[in-house]
Each structure stands twice: as structure tokens, then as C-alpha cells.
Motif scaffolding. Sequence first.
Motif, PDB file in Angstrom:
ATOM      1  N   ASN A 178       0.832  -1.204   0.000  1.00 15.11           N
ATOM      2  CA  ASN A 178       0.000   0.000   0.000  1.00 15.11           C
ATOM      3  C   ASN A 178       0.873   1.264   0.000  1.00 15.11           C
ATOM      4  O   ASN A 178       1.153   1.833   1.053  1.00 15.11           O
ATOM      5  N   PRO A 179       1.311   1.716  -1.164  1.00 15.33           N
ATOM      6  CA  PRO A 179       2.147   2.921  -1.227  1.00 15.33           C
ATOM      7  C   PRO A 179       1.420   4.182  -0.807  1.00 15.33           C
ATOM      8  O   PRO A 179       2.046   5.205  -0.530  1.00 15.33           O
ATOM      9  N   LEU A 180       0.084   4.138  -0.761  1.00 10.63           N
ATOM     10  CA  LEU A 180      -0.665   5.325  -0.351  1.00 10.63           C
ATOM     11  C   LEU A 180      -0.532   5.588   1.145  1.00 10.63           C
ATOM     12  O   LEU A 180      -0.734   6.711   1.608  1.00 10.63           O
ATOM     13  N   LYS A 181      -0.163   4.574   1.907  1.00 16.06           N
ATOM     14  CA  LYS A 181      -0.118   4.723   3.365  1.00 16.06           C
ATOM     15  C   LYS A 181       1.149   5.385   3.891  1.00 16.06           C
ATOM     16  O   LYS A 181       1.013   6.365   4.671  1.00 16.06           O
ATOM     17  N   PRO A 182       2.384   4.945   3.694  1.00 14.72           N
ATOM     18  CA  PRO A 182       2.842   3.768   2.957  1.00 14.72           C
ATOM     19  C   PRO A 182       3.043   2.566   3.888  1.00 14.72           C
ATOM     20  O   PRO A 182       3.314   2.732   5.076  1.00 14.72           O
ATOM     21  N   SER A 183       2.931   1.373   3.318  1.00 16.03           N
ATOM     22  CA  SER A 183       3.015   0.151   4.110  1.00 16.03           C
ATOM     23  C   SER A 183       4.437  -0.218   4.524  1.00 16.03           C
ATOM     24  O   SER A 183       4.626  -1.120   5.337  1.00 16.03           O
ATOM     25  N   TRP A 184       5.464   0.461   3.992  1.00 16.57           N
ATOM     26  CA  TRP A 184       6.849   0.125   4.348  1.00 16.57           C
ATOM     27  C   TRP A 184       7.365   0.926   5.547  1.00 16.57           C
ATOM     28  O   TRP A 184       8.501   0.733   5.978  1.00 16.57           O
ATOM     29  N   GLY A 185       6.554   1.814   6.077  1.00 12.35           N
ATOM     30  CA  GLY A 185       7.048   2.597   7.207  1.00 12.35           C
ATOM     31  C   GLY A 185       5.942   3.374   7.886  1.00 12.35           C
ATOM     32  O   GLY A 185       4.758   3.046   7.748  1.00 12.35           O
ATOM     33  N   GLU A 186       6.322   4.395   8.617  1.00 18.84           N
ATOM     34  CA  GLU A 186       5.342   5.219   9.323  1.00 18.84           C
ATOM     35  C   GLU A 186       4.358   5.851   8.352  1.00 18.84           C
ATOM     36  O   GLU A 186       4.736   6.336   7.288  1.00 18.84           O
ATOM     37  N   ALA A 187       3.105   5.851   8.713  1.00 21.14           N
ATOM     38  CA  ALA A 187       2.057   6.394   7.845  1.00 21.14           C
ATOM     39  C   ALA A 187       2.233   7.895   7.656  1.00 21.14           C
ATOM     40  O   ALA A 187       2.630   8.607   8.582  1.00 21.14           O
ATOM     41  N   TYR A 188       1.923   8.370   6.460  1.00 19.18           N
ATOM     42  CA  TYR A 188       2.033   9.793   6.165  1.00 19.18           C
ATOM     43  C   TYR A 188       1.205  10.639   7.139  1.00 19.18           C
ATOM     44  O   TYR A 188       1.637  11.699   7.577  1.00 19.18           O
ATOM     45  N   VAL A 189       0.013  10.149   7.491  1.00 14.34           N
ATOM     46  CA  VAL A 189      -0.841  10.921   8.393  1.00 14.34           C
ATOM     47  C   VAL A 189      -0.212  11.046   9.768  1.00 14.34           C
ATOM     48  O   VAL A 189      -0.364  12.063  10.454  1.00 14.34           O
ATOM     49  N   SER A 190       0.524  10.021  10.177  1.00 19.58           N
ATOM     50  CA  SER A 190       1.206  10.054  11.465  1.00 19.58           C
ATOM     51  C   SER A 190       2.353  11.057  11.444  1.00 19.58           C
ATOM     52  O   SER A 190       2.544  11.823  12.400  1.00 19.58           O
ATOM     53  N   ILE A 191       3.118  11.046  10.354  1.00 19.89           N
ATOM     54  CA  ILE A 191       4.237  11.991  10.227  1.00 19.89           C
ATOM     55  C   ILE A 191       3.716  13.423  10.265  1.00 19.89           C
ATOM     56  O   ILE A 191       4.246  14.282  10.985  1.00 19.89           O
TER      57      ILE A 191
END
Length: 213
Positions: free
Chosen positions: A113-126
Motif C-alpha cells: 500500500n504505497p498510499l499509506k505507505p506500508s513500508w514505514g510510518e504512515a504519512y498521516v502520522s508523520i
Amino acid sequence: MPANQIHLVRHGEVFNPEGVLYGRIEGFGLSTLGHRMAEASARSLREESLPIRRLVASPLQRTQESAEPWARRFGLEIETDARLIEPTNKFEGRQQTYKKALVTPAEWPWIANPLKPSWGEAYVSIAARMLAAVDEAWRSVDDGDVVLVSHQLPIWMVHRSLKGERLFHDPRRRRCSLSSITTLEHHGDAFVEVSYREPAAALQASAVDTGAV
């Protein structure tokens, strides 16, 4: 009155001869050129005689070192705020990270899921932690400006949030160069971006900007 302006400063070039994605890995400090870039960034606001009252940096080595010229020039101590840190990333310490994952079935969930992204901290969290740090910094002084030394993706998340743009993006199109300064002001009941500058632009041609998440 709270702060006049908040300056989001990216760190300078990192010494990363292997070209790995360094993320939060310890031991990645500035290169010789990176120190010069950080100095150029601090000098630019000092020459404008801006009233910098507080200096805060991410806990990572490269941001702490990038904050040192600001501390010297403005006579401030470097405070640390973990909310300014680089996001987590499952590919830390690797080269050619995402392409390799495409041919490694065990790692497919990391890129699902690159929209999240699934490889790390979520964009919304950042975005949420960065905006909280910005708001706290704005309220922390009675007047003058505050400098926050952080990383490319966290600063870019603030930019896109304030512009009302979707957080998912093409990393190659981020407008956040090494030692750049993104300046915010509080208008009404919201923060707005009022300027972006690249004080180390003259050094960019010989800089290597790899390793950011």
C-alpha cells in the motif's frame, strides 16, 4: 504574543559513501560539504537579522550537527524533539530498496500500500506529529522566531498538509533540498507557508542527496 515565524530547516549532506537508505540508523553524520551547507543555512538568516529565540532539532546525528551553526550564530542551546525525527522504514540499511522488494515475495507486504505507505510510518502520522511540534514551538516563545531542524519527508508532509494536498506523492518531486528553509506563519487559526529558500544552492551541484526515506 507567540512566535512570529517557524523555520523548518533540513539537514545538510550526509556522509553516505555506500548510498544506503539510512533512516534512523545511528552513525550517519554530515559530510564536510554538509557542514558547509548547514553553515550557509544559518548564516542566511543571521544576515537578515531575524530574531531567532529558540532552536530545536531531531535527535538524529545529522540534524544535531546541522543545528550547531545555528546555536553558535544565535547564541542558543540545541533542544531536542523526537517528533521531528525521520520516519521509520523497513528498508533501512539497504541499497535499491523498493526494486529489490518487487522480486522478494517475503517483502511484498511492505510495498502493498504505497498510499499509506506500508513500508514505514504512515504519512498521516508523520504530518500529525510534525504539526504538533510546529504548534508547540509557536506557542513556546513570547516573540521572535523558532528554528526546527528536521528531515526531508517530515518537512514535506507539513508543506502538503498546509497546502491541502494529498499526502501520498512522488518522492522524486519533493521541494525540500539539503539545508533548505521552509518558513511558516500563523494566520487566523491556521499555519501557512510564507516562503521557501535554498541558502546552500551554490553547493548543491556537488552534493549527493541519497539515503532519505
